[in-house]
Design a protein around this motif. Structure first.
Motif, PDB file in Angstrom:
ATOM      1  N   CYS A  74       1.080  -1.160  -0.073  1.00  0.00           N
ATOM      2  CA  CYS A  74      -0.066   0.137   0.066  1.00  0.00           C
ATOM      3  C   CYS A  74       1.025   1.345   0.027  1.00  0.00           C
ATOM      4  N   LYS A  75       2.014   1.150   0.787  1.00  0.00           N
ATOM      5  CA  LYS A  75       2.928   2.280   0.810  1.00  0.00           C
ATOM      6  C   LYS A  75       3.608   2.664  -0.697  1.00  0.00           C
ATOM      7  N   VAL A  76       3.789   1.629  -1.279  1.00  0.00           N
ATOM      8  CA  VAL A  76       4.316   1.905  -2.580  1.00  0.00           C
ATOM      9  C   VAL A  76       3.209   2.296  -3.618  1.00  0.00           C
ATOM     10  N   LYS A  77       2.021   1.827  -3.247  1.00  0.00           N
ATOM     11  CA  LYS A  77       1.149   2.404  -4.463  1.00  0.00           C
ATOM     12  C   LYS A  77       0.804   3.645  -4.060  1.00  0.00           C
ATOM     13  N   LEU A  78       0.595   4.011  -2.857  1.00  0.00           N
ATOM     14  CA  LEU A  78       0.360   5.560  -2.231  1.00  0.00           C
ATOM     15  C   LEU A  78       1.457   6.318  -3.046  1.00  0.00           C
ATOM     16  N   PHE A  79       2.776   6.061  -2.996  1.00  0.00           N
ATOM     17  CA  PHE A  79       3.847   6.875  -3.651  1.00  0.00           C
ATOM     18  C   PHE A  79       3.608   6.910  -5.122  1.00  0.00           C
ATOM     19  N   GLU A  80       3.125   5.835  -5.743  1.00  0.00           N
ATOM     20  CA  GLU A  80       3.167   5.667  -7.183  1.00  0.00           C
ATOM     21  C   GLU A  80       1.967   6.691  -7.712  1.00  0.00           C
ATOM     22  N   ILE A  81       0.814   6.727  -6.778  1.00  0.00           N
ATOM     23  CA  ILE A  81      -0.178   7.558  -7.110  1.00  0.00           C
ATOM     24  C   ILE A  81      -0.028   9.116  -7.033  1.00  0.00           C
ATOM     25  N   VAL A  82       0.642   9.346  -5.864  1.00  0.00           N
ATOM     26  CA  VAL A  82       1.079  10.786  -5.867  1.00  0.00           C
ATOM     27  C   VAL A  82       2.401  10.876  -7.067  1.00  0.00           C
ATOM     28  N   TYR A  83       3.089  10.217  -6.935  1.00  0.00           N
ATOM     29  CA  TYR A  83       3.955  10.356  -8.048  1.00  0.00           C
ATOM     30  C   TYR A  83       3.346  10.629  -9.594  1.00  0.00           C
ATOM     31  N   MET A  84       2.553   9.928  -9.665  1.00  0.00           N
ATOM     32  CA  MET A  84       1.513   9.996 -11.128  1.00  0.00           C
ATOM     33  C   MET A  84       1.019  11.370 -11.164  1.00  0.00           C
ATOM     34  N   LEU A  85       0.398  11.702 -10.160  1.00  0.00           N
ATOM     35  CA  LEU A  85      -0.344  13.046  -9.924  1.00  0.00           C
ATOM     36  C   LEU A  85       0.615  14.216 -10.214  1.00  0.00           C
ATOM     37  N   ILE A  86       1.836  13.984  -9.797  1.00  0.00           N
ATOM     38  CA  ILE A  86       2.906  15.213  -9.736  1.00  0.00           C
ATOM     39  C   ILE A  86       3.415  15.120 -11.285  1.00  0.00           C
ATOM     40  N   THR A  87       3.563  13.869 -11.796  1.00  0.00           N
ATOM     41  CA  THR A  87       4.385  13.975 -13.045  1.00  0.00           C
ATOM     42  C   THR A  87       3.329  14.384 -14.194  1.00  0.00           C
ATOM     43  N   ASP A  88       2.033  13.963 -13.840  1.00  0.00           N
ATOM     44  CA  ASP A  88       1.042  14.468 -14.878  1.00  0.00           C
ATOM     45  C   ASP A  88       0.801  16.051 -15.080  1.00  0.00           C
ATOM     46  N   ILE A  89       1.406  16.842 -14.183  1.00  0.00           N
ATOM     47  CA  ILE A  89       1.472  18.228 -14.212  1.00  0.00           C
ATOM     48  C   ILE A  89       2.101  18.797 -15.582  1.00  0.00           C
ATOM     49  N   LYS A  90       3.104  17.733 -15.961  1.00  0.00           N
ATOM     50  CA  LYS A  90       3.774  18.471 -17.111  1.00  0.00           C
ATOM     51  C   LYS A  90       2.682  18.306 -18.595  1.00  0.00           C
ATOM     52  N   SER A  91       2.288  16.879 -18.455  1.00  0.00           N
ATOM     53  CA  SER A  91       1.455  16.833 -19.660  1.00  0.00           C
ATOM     54  C   SER A  91      -0.230  17.088 -19.412  1.00  0.00           C
ATOM     55  N   LEU A  92      -0.686  17.200 -18.300  1.00  0.00           N
ATOM     56  CA  LEU A  92      -1.905  17.348 -17.883  1.00  0.00           C
ATOM     57  C   LEU A  92      -2.445  18.651 -17.109  1.00  0.00           C
ATOM     58  N   GLY A  93      -1.235  19.250 -16.659  1.00  0.00           N
ATOM     59  CA  GLY A  93      -1.597  20.485 -15.850  1.00  0.00           C
ATOM     60  C   GLY A  93      -2.346  21.419 -16.117  1.00  0.00           C
ATOM     61  N   LEU A  94      -2.597  22.053 -17.435  1.00  0.00           N
ATOM     62  CA  LEU A  94      -3.499  22.788 -17.904  1.00  0.00           C
ATOM     63  C   LEU A  94      -4.885  22.058 -17.778  1.00  0.00           C
ATOM     64  N   ALA A  95      -5.030  20.941 -18.168  1.00  0.00           N
ATOM     65  CA  ALA A  95      -6.256  20.264 -17.995  1.00  0.00           C
ATOM     66  C   ALA A  95      -6.852  20.334 -16.762  1.00  0.00           C
ATOM     67  N   ALA A  96      -5.802  19.920 -15.617  1.00  0.00           N
ATOM     68  CA  ALA A  96      -6.199  19.805 -14.305  1.00  0.00           C
ATOM     69  C   ALA A  96      -6.542  21.124 -13.670  1.00  0.00           C
ATOM     70  N   LYS A  97      -6.091  22.126 -13.996  1.00  0.00           N
ATOM     71  CA  LYS A  97      -6.521  23.506 -13.623  1.00  0.00           C
ATOM     72  C   LYS A  97      -7.921  23.830 -14.246  1.00  0.00           C
ATOM     73  N   ILE A  98      -8.196  23.365 -15.832  1.00  0.00           N
ATOM     74  CA  ILE A  98      -9.514  23.649 -16.168  1.00  0.00           C
ATOM     75  C   ILE A  98     -10.667  22.627 -15.341  1.00  0.00           C
ATOM     76  N   PHE A  99     -10.235  21.444 -15.289  1.00  0.00           N
ATOM     77  CA  PHE A  99     -11.080  20.610 -14.402  1.00  0.00           C
ATOM     78  C   PHE A  99     -11.443  20.975 -13.307  1.00  0.00           C
TER      79      PHE A  99
END
Length: 187
Positions: A74-99
């Motif tokens: 669960c600790k690794v999965k938690l890290f991977e989800i947080v990391y995914m959300l942070i790394t997606d800022i580069k590709s999905l950051g503007l879409a997230a702001k719009i969302f």
């Protein structure tokens, strides 16, 4: 062309806001006609709905992939989800702001399609926290709903300030967040 319209609209909505951006602004910025726009979208709100669905469906798919890996804690999965959300800022950051910012511009009928998907992402996180509590990875006396809201609040706000090309890497931000979270919830 549909993807170009979506991409350009995301940039315009981020800069000017949904309400202040006209269909004419969108087509002018792309050098196409309104007919081209209406070939793909019946309205500006349908376009906004497409942006919302694209964003949340992508996040859910990535989250499901992480959660379904039974070889990880669960600790690794938690890290991977947080990391995914942070790394997606580069590709999905503007879409997230719009969302997050422009959801108020969707009709109730369209919100009824988006909100359950957004909630599912949160419920999946909450289930991960509960699983970690049940298997001894996280403290058992915590409120999993509040912990989940805290984690999502930390990561979702990052879209407002984090610069993927800045001095601190995506991995470092994710590690700092998860260390901060785990120091508060691990056994």
């Amino acid at each position: 062309m549909k993807e170009k319209i979506i991409g350009q609209s995301i940039r315009l909505f981020e800069k000017k806001g949904f309400s202040e951006t006209s269909i004419q602004d969108i087509v002018d910025s792309l050098g196409v006609t309104k007919g081209t726009f209406y070939y793909y979208f019946s309205s500006k709100e349908e376009l906004l709905m497409d942006i919302h669905l694209g964003y949340i469906n992508e996040l859910l798919a990535q989250q499901e992939k992480i959660l379904n890996d039974e070889t990880k804690t669960c600790k690794v999965k938690l890290f991977e989800i947080v990391y995914m959300l942070i790394t997606d800022i580069k590709s999905l950051g503007l879409a997230a702001k719009i969302f997050f910012r422009e959801m108020k511009n969707l009709s109730q009928e369209r919100l009824d399609l988006i909100v359950p998907k957004r909630d599912q992402f949160r419920y999946n996180m909450e289930d991960l926290i509960k699983m970690g509590m049940n298997n001894g990875e996280f403290r058992p006396e915590l409120n999993p709903s509040i912990i989940t809201f805290g984690i999502l609040g930390i990561t979702n706000w990052s879209y407002q300030w984090f610069n993927p090309d800045g001095a601190v890497s995506e991995r470092e931000v994710a590690e700092i967040f998860v260390e901060m979270i785990l120091q508060g919830i691990q056994s």
